[in-house]
Design an enzyme around this catalytic site. Structure first.
Site, PDB file in Angstrom:
ATOM      1  N   GLU A 290      -4.625  -8.356 -14.542  1.00 54.98           N
ATOM      2  CA  GLU A 290      -4.458  -7.257 -14.131  1.00 54.98           C
ATOM      3  C   GLU A 290      -5.915  -6.337 -14.784  1.00 54.98           C
ATOM      4  O   GLU A 290      -6.486  -5.690 -13.880  1.00 54.98           O
ATOM      5  CB  GLU A 290      -3.383  -6.567 -14.678  1.00 54.98           C
ATOM      6  CG  GLU A 290      -2.027  -6.597 -13.979  1.00 54.98           C
ATOM      7  CD  GLU A 290      -2.120  -6.946 -12.476  1.00 54.98           C
ATOM      8  OE1 GLU A 290      -2.571  -6.025 -11.965  1.00 54.98           O
ATOM      9  OE2 GLU A 290      -1.634  -7.669 -11.924  1.00 54.98           O
ATOM     10  N   TRP A 293      -8.351  -7.365 -12.089  1.00 53.97           N
ATOM     11  CA  TRP A 293      -8.090  -6.718 -10.829  1.00 53.97           C
ATOM     12  C   TRP A 293      -9.210  -5.237 -10.996  1.00 53.97           C
ATOM     13  O   TRP A 293      -9.720  -4.763 -10.103  1.00 53.97           O
ATOM     14  CB  TRP A 293      -6.617  -6.024 -10.479  1.00 53.97           C
ATOM     15  CG  TRP A 293      -6.044  -7.115  -9.911  1.00 53.97           C
ATOM     16  CD1 TRP A 293      -5.090  -7.917 -10.045  1.00 53.97           C
ATOM     17  CD2 TRP A 293      -6.153  -7.393  -8.351  1.00 53.97           C
ATOM     18  NE1 TRP A 293      -4.628  -8.821  -8.841  1.00 53.97           N
ATOM     19  CE2 TRP A 293      -5.237  -8.042  -8.037  1.00 53.97           C
ATOM     20  CE3 TRP A 293      -7.052  -6.614  -7.269  1.00 53.97           C
ATOM     21  CZ2 TRP A 293      -5.112  -8.696  -6.474  1.00 53.97           C
ATOM     22  CZ3 TRP A 293      -7.005  -6.980  -6.024  1.00 53.97           C
ATOM     23  CH2 TRP A 293      -6.103  -8.423  -5.626  1.00 53.97           C
ATOM     24  N   TRP A 321      -5.803   7.532  13.113  1.00 52.40           N
ATOM     25  CA  TRP A 321      -5.037   8.352  12.138  1.00 52.40           C
ATOM     26  C   TRP A 321      -4.595   9.668  12.709  1.00 52.40           C
ATOM     27  O   TRP A 321      -5.164  10.184  13.432  1.00 52.40           O
ATOM     28  CB  TRP A 321      -5.680   8.558  10.855  1.00 52.40           C
ATOM     29  CG  TRP A 321      -6.346   7.227  10.374  1.00 52.40           C
ATOM     30  CD1 TRP A 321      -7.514   6.682  10.324  1.00 52.40           C
ATOM     31  CD2 TRP A 321      -5.617   6.420   9.576  1.00 52.40           C
ATOM     32  NE1 TRP A 321      -7.779   5.653   9.575  1.00 52.40           N
ATOM     33  CE2 TRP A 321      -6.472   5.307   9.415  1.00 52.40           C
ATOM     34  CE3 TRP A 321      -4.270   6.111   9.217  1.00 52.40           C
ATOM     35  CZ2 TRP A 321      -6.119   4.124   8.547  1.00 52.40           C
ATOM     36  CZ3 TRP A 321      -3.939   5.131   8.608  1.00 52.40           C
ATOM     37  CH2 TRP A 321      -4.692   3.866   8.233  1.00 52.40           C
ATOM     38  N   ASN A 356       2.274   1.696 -11.059  1.00 50.52           N
ATOM     39  CA  ASN A 356       1.512   1.073  -9.973  1.00 50.52           C
ATOM     40  C   ASN A 356       2.498   0.597  -8.751  1.00 50.52           C
ATOM     41  O   ASN A 356       1.936   0.832  -7.620  1.00 50.52           O
ATOM     42  CB  ASN A 356       0.904  -0.294 -10.676  1.00 50.52           C
ATOM     43  CG  ASN A 356       0.166  -1.165  -9.544  1.00 50.52           C
ATOM     44  OD1 ASN A 356      -0.679  -0.611  -8.969  1.00 50.52           O
ATOM     45  ND2 ASN A 356       0.757  -2.197  -9.571  1.00 50.52           N
ATOM     46  N   TRP A 374      -5.907   7.033   4.832  1.00 49.92           N
ATOM     47  CA  TRP A 374      -5.859   6.332   3.551  1.00 49.92           C
ATOM     48  C   TRP A 374      -6.953   7.258   2.752  1.00 49.92           C
ATOM     49  O   TRP A 374      -6.639   7.719   1.558  1.00 49.92           O
ATOM     50  CB  TRP A 374      -6.283   5.102   3.396  1.00 49.92           C
ATOM     51  CG  TRP A 374      -7.507   4.821   3.815  1.00 49.92           C
ATOM     52  CD1 TRP A 374      -7.902   4.167   4.922  1.00 49.92           C
ATOM     53  CD2 TRP A 374      -8.737   4.712   2.931  1.00 49.92           C
ATOM     54  NE1 TRP A 374      -9.373   3.793   5.114  1.00 49.92           N
ATOM     55  CE2 TRP A 374      -9.715   4.048   3.744  1.00 49.92           C
ATOM     56  CE3 TRP A 374      -9.095   5.109   1.676  1.00 49.92           C
ATOM     57  CZ2 TRP A 374     -11.261   4.119   3.556  1.00 49.92           C
ATOM     58  CZ3 TRP A 374     -10.504   4.831   1.281  1.00 49.92           C
ATOM     59  CH2 TRP A 374     -11.545   4.308   2.246  1.00 49.92           C
ATOM     60  N   TRP A 397      -6.380   1.782  -2.510  1.00 44.96           N
ATOM     61  CA  TRP A 397      -6.146   2.518  -1.018  1.00 44.96           C
ATOM     62  C   TRP A 397      -6.409   1.690  -0.008  1.00 44.96           C
ATOM     63  O   TRP A 397      -5.658   1.511   1.131  1.00 44.96           O
ATOM     64  CB  TRP A 397      -6.693   3.970  -1.077  1.00 44.96           C
ATOM     65  CG  TRP A 397      -5.896   4.918  -1.694  1.00 44.96           C
ATOM     66  CD1 TRP A 397      -5.995   5.530  -3.065  1.00 44.96           C
ATOM     67  CD2 TRP A 397      -4.678   5.495  -1.304  1.00 44.96           C
ATOM     68  NE1 TRP A 397      -5.013   6.266  -3.218  1.00 44.96           N
ATOM     69  CE2 TRP A 397      -4.124   6.416  -2.185  1.00 44.96           C
ATOM     70  CE3 TRP A 397      -3.982   5.434  -0.165  1.00 44.96           C
ATOM     71  CZ2 TRP A 397      -3.021   7.045  -2.124  1.00 44.96           C
ATOM     72  CZ3 TRP A 397      -3.000   6.258   0.077  1.00 44.96           C
ATOM     73  CH2 TRP A 397      -2.290   6.901  -0.799  1.00 44.96           C
TER      74      TRP A 397
HETATM   75  P1  FAD Z   1      -1.188  -1.959 -16.806  1.00 43.73           P
HETATM   76  O1  FAD Z   1      -0.210  -2.879 -15.834  1.00 43.73           O
HETATM   77  O2  FAD Z   1      -0.845  -2.035 -18.063  1.00 43.73           O
HETATM   78  O3  FAD Z   1      -2.640  -2.713 -16.330  1.00 43.73           O
HETATM   79  C1  FAD Z   1      -3.528  -2.825 -17.413  1.00 43.73           C
HETATM   80  C2  FAD Z   1      -4.841  -2.518 -16.802  1.00 43.73           C
HETATM   81  O4  FAD Z   1      -5.261  -3.232 -15.795  1.00 43.73           O
HETATM   82  C3  FAD Z   1      -4.831  -0.987 -16.277  1.00 43.73           C
HETATM   83  O5  FAD Z   1      -4.933   0.175 -17.255  1.00 43.73           O
HETATM   84  C4  FAD Z   1      -5.987  -1.064 -15.147  1.00 43.73           C
HETATM   85  O6  FAD Z   1      -7.191  -0.803 -15.792  1.00 43.73           O
HETATM   86  C5  FAD Z   1      -5.984  -2.480 -14.910  1.00 43.73           C
HETATM   87  N1  FAD Z   1      -5.220  -2.606 -13.463  1.00 43.73           N
HETATM   88  C6  FAD Z   1      -4.065  -2.765 -13.186  1.00 43.73           C
HETATM   89  N2  FAD Z   1      -3.417  -2.760 -12.223  1.00 43.73           N
HETATM   90  C7  FAD Z   1      -4.698  -2.501 -11.252  1.00 43.73           C
HETATM   91  C8  FAD Z   1      -5.144  -2.742  -9.855  1.00 43.73           C
HETATM   92  N3  FAD Z   1      -4.094  -2.866  -9.204  1.00 43.73           N
HETATM   93  N4  FAD Z   1      -6.439  -2.327  -9.608  1.00 43.73           N
HETATM   94  C9  FAD Z   1      -7.438  -2.075 -10.738  1.00 43.73           C
HETATM   95  N5  FAD Z   1      -7.077  -2.174 -12.080  1.00 43.73           N
HETATM   96  C10 FAD Z   1      -5.790  -2.191 -12.300  1.00 43.73           C
HETATM   97  N6  FAD Z   1      -6.121   2.483 -11.399  1.00 43.73           N
HETATM   98  C11 FAD Z   1      -7.168   3.375 -11.871  1.00 43.73           C
HETATM   99  O7  FAD Z   1      -7.498   2.876 -12.825  1.00 43.73           O
HETATM  100  N7  FAD Z   1      -7.507   4.297 -11.157  1.00 43.73           N
HETATM  101  C12 FAD Z   1      -7.218   4.920  -9.897  1.00 43.73           C
HETATM  102  O8  FAD Z   1      -7.659   5.506  -9.688  1.00 43.73           O
HETATM  103  C13 FAD Z   1      -6.347   3.963  -9.390  1.00 43.73           C
HETATM  104  N8  FAD Z   1      -5.851   4.331  -8.051  1.00 43.73           N
HETATM  105  C14 FAD Z   1      -4.633   3.573  -7.335  1.00 43.73           C
HETATM  106  C15 FAD Z   1      -4.580   3.800  -6.033  1.00 43.73           C
HETATM  107  C16 FAD Z   1      -3.497   3.103  -5.524  1.00 43.73           C
HETATM  108  C17 FAD Z   1      -2.958   3.451  -4.106  1.00 43.73           C
HETATM  109  C18 FAD Z   1      -2.874   1.978  -6.062  1.00 43.73           C
HETATM  110  C19 FAD Z   1      -1.806   1.204  -5.375  1.00 43.73           C
HETATM  111  C20 FAD Z   1      -3.192   1.797  -7.375  1.00 43.73           C
HETATM  112  C21 FAD Z   1      -4.341   2.134  -7.854  1.00 43.73           C
HETATM  113  N9  FAD Z   1      -4.671   1.983  -9.367  1.00 43.73           N
HETATM  114  C22 FAD Z   1      -5.585   2.640  -9.974  1.00 43.73           C
HETATM  115  C23 FAD Z   1      -4.521   0.905  -9.681  1.00 43.73           C
HETATM  116  C24 FAD Z   1      -3.267   0.594 -10.985  1.00 43.73           C
HETATM  117  O9  FAD Z   1      -2.272   1.389 -10.313  1.00 43.73           O
HETATM  118  C25 FAD Z   1      -3.254   1.497 -12.242  1.00 43.73           C
HETATM  119  O10 FAD Z   1      -4.581   0.811 -12.872  1.00 43.73           O
HETATM  120  C26 FAD Z   1      -2.059   1.304 -13.097  1.00 43.73           C
HETATM  121  O11 FAD Z   1      -1.038   1.579 -12.697  1.00 43.73           O
HETATM  122  C27 FAD Z   1      -2.521   1.976 -14.486  1.00 43.73           C
HETATM  123  O12 FAD Z   1      -1.511   1.617 -15.298  1.00 43.73           O
HETATM  124  P2  FAD Z   1      -1.139   1.148 -16.471  1.00 43.73           P
HETATM  125  O13 FAD Z   1      -2.486   1.331 -17.573  1.00 43.73           O
HETATM  126  O14 FAD Z   1      -0.062   0.953 -17.515  1.00 43.73           O
HETATM  127  O15 FAD Z   1      -1.548  -0.563 -16.117  1.00 43.73           O
END
Ligand code: FAD
Length: 492
Positions: A290, A293, A321, A356, A374, A397
């Protein structure tokens, strides 16, 4: 002339530990630490309201760690930094790199300007595990798909550098000019940052920022606490619980990572060697993936700088759209009649965060069931998310919309009822954010309109009075979306 002093320009690295620019400067002499709220660049993405709230508190925390020596300015770094150097006689500037396209352009221009003035400039990597230009396919082109990027690109490279310790000593330039905008960081909030996110009437009666403040602690200490809690309580089950909005299954590190209160290097190595030695490989590996990602989002933004504005796949430019302001508002306010969607949108509003899995569901709902662009969803997230991040938000997005690099296929349209039943089976998450549904039995918590009248009555739920009836028909809107996406496959 200050021969050994260094101007340290803080940006998205609001921490003392594992801060290469700060460590470099501290080892050489006195520091002049500054932060510039740059509201001048024509291409910049102005931080949203939630981000400004976080920034204010994060800067206050950083200022404390720097013994109240942080100088805060507002304006154009290309004017302010040369001015400061002239006033103080400092000959060296350091910073950690940022990766938004406008930041790259600005920093390159500043570097050239400072070099022309005979100033030493050193920049460092502090927020990515691998620089985007270091990872490419065998033919030299950038990856577009996550798995080969991660397995063949990143994991085949040398491992990320080990985090640096905090500088053992920090001393400061005496009699440096105080910040022109905010001599007193306590005034940040009052002077410059709005305390309500929108000009429109707040939809919640509780002041917006009070609930956010109760859920988060911006700053390096708050980041360390979240990391520690996650390692202690959640990493063991992360592989499965990360999809469960009804559980505390994720790290909640995203705003801390965005503002650089924690480096991905710190998270990476703590996860490799967690406090809980029993953490199964699956949880650990999944967490590392993650973090990658996040890297991949930055990688895409670096190689495709129009990612925040343009469809990655150009065929989506032909997508029709629909402009439906009333439906967009219902989505934003958590009034769609689909409990998991409404709970997610209200979680976002109330806490500045959304789980997420639920982000994916509300995104799919907006783009595929409502057929709204989007970019409208991304803009709302940009203003309301504490972790709003140009790279991750844009890439995610586009992924949800199907227009992105490594995107969900267009025919994957999440069903909010079955997804709710799968990932929030008892409805705890829904009940937390939609308390008006709290008395509905679990069987109907994700589809109140299907409950027999007597059950709804007993639960005190009246559709379109206490809770909205669904704003779209799921089956019909799904068919419409499939037809619209299928038209993209036909030649233009
Ligand atoms: P954890 O599950 O604990 O993950 C650890 C870290 O990994 C996160 O803090 C984050 O830095 C990174 N990470 C995890 N999943 C993703 C992912 N899919 N994409 C990129 N990095 C990821 N994340 C943002 O940081 N900023 C945003 O503006 C953002 N917008 C999003 C918009 C949409 C439509 C979606 C579907 C996802 C988005 N995310 C975004 C990704 C993700 O949802 C969040 O990073 C995550 O929910 C943060 O929670 P956590 O720190 O508990 O994640």
């Amino acid at each position: 002339m200050q021969q050994t002093a260094t101007l340290v320009w803080f940006r998205q690295d609001l921490r003392i530990g594992d801060n290469p620019a700060l460590s470099h400067a501290a080892a050489r002499g006195d520091l002049l630490p500054i932060y510039i709220y740059d509201d001048t660049h024509p291409q910049r993405w102005a931080p949203g309201a939630a981000s400004r709230w976080w920034l204010h508190h994060s800067l206050s925390a950083l200022n404390q760690s720097l013994q109240q020596q942080l100088r805060l300015f507002q304006g154009d770094p290309l004017q302010l930094i040369p001015q400061l150097l002239k006033q103080t006689g400092i000959q060296r500037v350091v910073w950690n790199r940022c990766y938004e396209p406008w930041q790259i352009a600005r920093d390159q221009a500043l570097k050239a300007l400072l070099h022309s003035l005979g100033i030493e400039v050193v920049s460092f990597n502090a927020s990515l595990l691998w620089e985007p230009w270091e990872v490419s396919k065998r033919d030299g082109t950038p990856y577009k798909v996550f798995t080969p990027y991660y397995r063949n690109g990143c994991r085949q490279r040398p491992p990320p550098r080990y985090p640096l310790a905090r500088p053992p000593m920090m001393s400061y330039v005496e009699s440096a000019p105080s910040g022109s905008l905010w001599p007193d960081p306590a005034q940040l909030s009052a002077k410059s940052f709005s305390t309500e996110p929108f000009n429109t009437e707040p939809f919640s009666t509780t002041p917006w920022h009070r609930e956010i403040a109760a859920s988060w602690t911006p700053g390096e200490a708050g980041a360390a606490a979240n990391l520690q809690t996650f390692m202690r309580d959640a990493i063991q089950h992360y592989d499965t619980d990360r999809d469960r909005p009804d559980r505390a299954g994720t790290s909640r590190l995203s705003p801390h990572l965005h503002f650089g209160e924690l480096s991905p290097h710190q998270a990476w190595y703590v996860a490799q060697n967690p406090l809980q030695p029993v953490a199964p490989e699956t949880g650990r590996e999944r967490f590392l993936a993650e973090l990658v990602w996040r890297e991949f989002s930055y990688y895409l933004l670096y190689h495709w700088p129009t990612l925040p504005t343009d469809n990655f796949q150009a065929k989506f430019d032909r997508f029709a759209w629909q402009d439906k302001p009333a439906l967009l508002t219902a989505w934003q306010r958590g009034q769609t009649g689909f409990p998991i969607i409404d709970a997610g949108m209200r979680e976002l509003w109330q806490t500045g965060y959304m789980h997420n899995r639920v982000r994916m569901l509300v995104g799919s709902f907006l783009v595929k069931n409502l057929l709204i662009d989007w970019r409208a969803g991304a803009a709302w997230f940009w203003d309301t998310l504490l972790d709003a991040d140009l790279a991750s938000n844009s890439a995610s997005w586009q992924w949800v919309a199907g227009s992105g690099a490594d995107a969900a296929p267009y025919f994957r349209i999440f069903n909010p009822v079955t997804q709710g039943q799968k990932f929030d089976p008892e409805g705890y998450y829904v009940k937390r954010f939609c308390p008006e549904l709290a008395k509905l039995p679990a069987k109907y918590i994700h589809s109140p309109w299907l409950a027999p009248d007597a059950i709804r009555q007993a639960a005190g739920v009246t559709l379109d009075e206490t809770y909205p009836a669904p704003i779209v028909d799921l089956k019909h809107s799904r068919q419409q979306a499939l037809a619209a996406f299928a038209r993209l496959k036909q030649p233009a």
